[in-house]
Design a protein around this motif. Structure first.
Motif, PDB file in Angstrom:
ATOM      1  N   VAL A   1       6.548  30.948  23.452  1.00 30.44           N
ATOM      2  CA  VAL A   1       6.178  30.417  24.764  1.00 30.44           C
ATOM      3  C   VAL A   1       5.367  29.138  24.662  1.00 30.44           C
ATOM      4  O   VAL A   1       5.230  28.405  25.638  1.00 30.44           O
ATOM      5  CB  VAL A   1       5.411  31.471  25.593  1.00 30.44           C
ATOM      6  CG1 VAL A   1       6.293  32.668  25.881  1.00 30.44           C
ATOM      7  CG2 VAL A   1       4.121  31.918  24.895  1.00 30.44           C
ATOM      8  N   ALA A   2       4.817  28.863  23.471  1.00 27.51           N
ATOM      9  CA  ALA A   2       4.057  27.626  23.296  1.00 27.51           C
ATOM     10  C   ALA A   2       3.874  27.348  21.809  1.00 27.51           C
ATOM     11  O   ALA A   2       3.948  28.250  20.966  1.00 27.51           O
ATOM     12  CB  ALA A   2       2.699  27.707  23.984  1.00 27.51           C
ATOM     13  N   ILE A   3       3.651  26.081  21.500  1.00 23.94           N
ATOM     14  CA  ILE A   3       3.335  25.657  20.136  1.00 23.94           C
ATOM     15  C   ILE A   3       2.084  24.800  20.197  1.00 23.94           C
ATOM     16  O   ILE A   3       1.988  23.884  21.020  1.00 23.94           O
ATOM     17  CB  ILE A   3       4.481  24.842  19.511  1.00 23.94           C
ATOM     18  CG1 ILE A   3       5.766  25.691  19.420  1.00 23.94           C
ATOM     19  CG2 ILE A   3       4.093  24.324  18.129  1.00 23.94           C
ATOM     20  CD1 ILE A   3       6.987  24.902  18.958  1.00 23.94           C
ATOM     21  N   LYS A   4       1.111  25.104  19.341  1.00 18.81           N
ATOM     22  CA  LYS A   4      -0.090  24.275  19.254  1.00 18.81           C
ATOM     23  C   LYS A   4      -0.060  23.531  17.928  1.00 18.81           C
ATOM     24  O   LYS A   4       0.058  24.131  16.865  1.00 18.81           O
ATOM     25  CB  LYS A   4      -1.349  25.129  19.348  1.00 18.81           C
ATOM     26  CG  LYS A   4      -2.627  24.294  19.333  1.00 18.81           C
ATOM     27  CD  LYS A   4      -3.864  25.150  19.500  1.00 18.81           C
ATOM     28  CE  LYS A   4      -5.120  24.275  19.508  1.00 18.81           C
ATOM     29  NZ  LYS A   4      -6.349  25.073  19.606  1.00 18.81           N
ATOM     30  N   ARG A   5      -0.163  22.203  18.011  1.00 26.39           N
ATOM     31  CA  ARG A   5      -0.137  21.351  16.816  1.00 26.39           C
ATOM     32  C   ARG A   5      -1.341  20.418  16.881  1.00 26.39           C
ATOM     33  O   ARG A   5      -1.351  19.454  17.636  1.00 26.39           O
ATOM     34  CB  ARG A   5       1.166  20.555  16.756  1.00 26.39           C
ATOM     35  CG  ARG A   5       1.308  19.650  15.538  1.00 26.39           C
ATOM     36  CD  ARG A   5       2.668  18.968  15.557  1.00 26.39           C
ATOM     37  NE  ARG A   5       3.747  19.941  15.559  1.00 26.39           N
ATOM     38  CZ  ARG A   5       4.891  19.780  16.225  1.00 26.39           C
ATOM     39  NH1 ARG A   5       5.093  18.691  16.965  1.00 26.39           N
ATOM     40  NH2 ARG A   5       5.822  20.719  16.179  1.00 26.39           N
ATOM     41  N   GLY A   6      -2.369  20.782  16.133  1.00 21.87           N
ATOM     42  CA  GLY A   6      -3.614  20.015  16.225  1.00 21.87           C
ATOM     43  C   GLY A   6      -4.178  20.140  17.622  1.00 21.87           C
ATOM     44  O   GLY A   6      -4.427  21.236  18.110  1.00 21.87           O
ATOM     45  N   GLN A   7      -4.369  19.018  18.284  1.00 16.56           N
ATOM     46  CA  GLN A   7      -4.890  19.029  19.649  1.00 16.56           C
ATOM     47  C   GLN A   7      -3.779  19.026  20.697  1.00 16.56           C
ATOM     48  O   GLN A   7      -4.055  19.061  21.891  1.00 16.56           O
ATOM     49  CB  GLN A   7      -5.798  17.803  19.869  1.00 16.56           C
ATOM     50  CG  GLN A   7      -7.033  17.791  18.988  1.00 16.56           C
ATOM     51  CD  GLN A   7      -7.886  19.035  19.178  1.00 16.56           C
ATOM     52  OE1 GLN A   7      -8.222  19.407  20.298  1.00 16.56           O
ATOM     53  NE2 GLN A   7      -8.246  19.680  18.074  1.00 16.56           N
ATOM     54  N   GLU A   8      -2.520  18.973  20.244  1.00 16.92           N
ATOM     55  CA  GLU A   8      -1.389  18.947  21.182  1.00 16.92           C
ATOM     56  C   GLU A   8      -0.925  20.365  21.502  1.00 16.92           C
ATOM     57  O   GLU A   8      -0.913  21.241  20.636  1.00 16.92           O
ATOM     58  CB  GLU A   8      -0.221  18.159  20.586  1.00 16.92           C
ATOM     59  CG  GLU A   8      -0.454  16.679  20.464  1.00 16.92           C
ATOM     60  CD  GLU A   8       0.822  15.972  20.003  1.00 16.92           C
ATOM     61  OE1 GLU A   8       1.543  15.423  20.875  1.00 16.92           O
ATOM     62  OE2 GLU A   8       1.107  15.984  18.806  1.00 16.92           O
ATOM     63  N   ILE A   9      -0.543  20.555  22.758  1.00 17.79           N
ATOM     64  CA  ILE A   9      -0.010  21.836  23.206  1.00 17.79           C
ATOM     65  C   ILE A   9       1.373  21.599  23.809  1.00 17.79           C
ATOM     66  O   ILE A   9       1.549  20.770  24.699  1.00 17.79           O
ATOM     67  CB  ILE A   9      -0.914  22.476  24.284  1.00 17.79           C
ATOM     68  CG1 ILE A   9      -2.331  22.672  23.753  1.00 17.79           C
ATOM     69  CG2 ILE A   9      -0.312  23.806  24.744  1.00 17.79           C
ATOM     70  CD1 ILE A   9      -2.446  23.688  22.653  1.00 17.79           C
ATOM     71  N   PHE A  10       2.363  22.339  23.319  1.00 13.24           N
ATOM     72  CA  PHE A  10       3.724  22.270  23.865  1.00 13.24           C
ATOM     73  C   PHE A  10       4.011  23.599  24.549  1.00 13.24           C
ATOM     74  O   PHE A  10       4.303  24.600  23.885  1.00 13.24           O
ATOM     75  CB  PHE A  10       4.742  22.009  22.754  1.00 13.24           C
ATOM     76  CG  PHE A  10       4.467  20.766  21.948  1.00 13.24           C
ATOM     77  CD1 PHE A  10       4.924  19.531  22.374  1.00 13.24           C
ATOM     78  CD2 PHE A  10       3.737  20.835  20.766  1.00 13.24           C
ATOM     79  CE1 PHE A  10       4.666  18.383  21.639  1.00 13.24           C
ATOM     80  CE2 PHE A  10       3.477  19.696  20.017  1.00 13.24           C
ATOM     81  CZ  PHE A  10       3.942  18.460  20.455  1.00 13.24           C
TER      82      PHE A  10
END
Length: 219
Positions: free
Chosen positions: A177-186
């Motif tokens: 439902v979501a991906i967190k990459r560093g400070q980015e949220i998808f």
């Protein structure tokens, strides 16, 4: 003033509610027909009671109408869930939230007077997305006896693969439902989103399917 709650059904979903309310210093009465489950929560809830909540006289004796909110978290026994909700209305419980197993169950609950009906497996995807947007990321959240939201770290086996390549929904029956990459949220990532090693994947699904994904894709 502290609010007073009743939680009926002490499976993983109901038990999580009891623990969360107790952690927030709320008054909680925990009820289940299973004495072992009640004993488990005897030191967590304000009161823990073995009771059959389909019996109107039992609910009256417990003073249920005096509580602010009753949560019916009964697991797979739809009949007990419906009868309990009906009895709660009969004794005058002011605010009733009930866990539904399916849409038909929800329709019945609404017709007999439930104030709110929740579908943990369906609704928590939206809630977790909102929590992630506010930087309130979860490591693990039990939705029901069999479903959860889990935060998983992508390893080298997934690095460079897109969601299309992995075909996770078809292969494992789970959803990212979501991906967190560093400070980015998808949130609700696109199918062509490429996963990077170290990404945090927010996965929702049945516990057995999530475990299968962990063993086959992340080891």
């Amino acid at each position: 003033m502290k609010k007073e709650f009743v939680v009926i059904g002490l499976g993983r979903f109901g038990g999580s509610i009891v623990r969360s309310l107790a952690e927030q210093d709320m008054e909680v009465m925990a009820i289940d027909k299973d004495e072992d489950k009640v004993n488990e929560f005897s030191t967590i809830a304000t009161h823990a009671v073995v009771a059959d909540t389909t019996d109107e006289s039992v609910l009256k004796s417990l003073g249920i109408r005096n509580f602010d909110h009753v949560i019916v978290a009964i697991g797979d026994d739809i009949q007990s869930s419906i009868l309990t909700t009906l009895m709660l209305k009969e004794v005058g419980a002011p605010n009733i939230t009930v866990k539904a197993q399916n849409d038909y169950h929800e329709k019945v609950l609404i017709k007999i007077g439930a104030n709110q009906v929740v579908h943990p497996e369906r609704d928590m995807g939206r809630r977790i997305a909102n929590n992630i947007i506010s930087n309130n990321v979860l490591d693990y959240l039990e939705l029901s006896d069999e479903h959860s939201i889990v935060e998983l770290v992508a390893n080298g086996h997934l690095d460079g693969n897109t969601l299309i390549d992995l075909d996770i929904r078809a292969k494992y029956g789970i959803n990212i439902v979501a991906i967190k990459r560093g400070q980015e949220i998808f949130v609700s990532p696109q199918a062509d989103e490429e996963i990077k090693e170290g990404d945090i994947l927010i996965v929702i699904g049945a516990d057995t399917d999530i475990n299968r994904f962990e063993k086959k894709a992340l080891l």
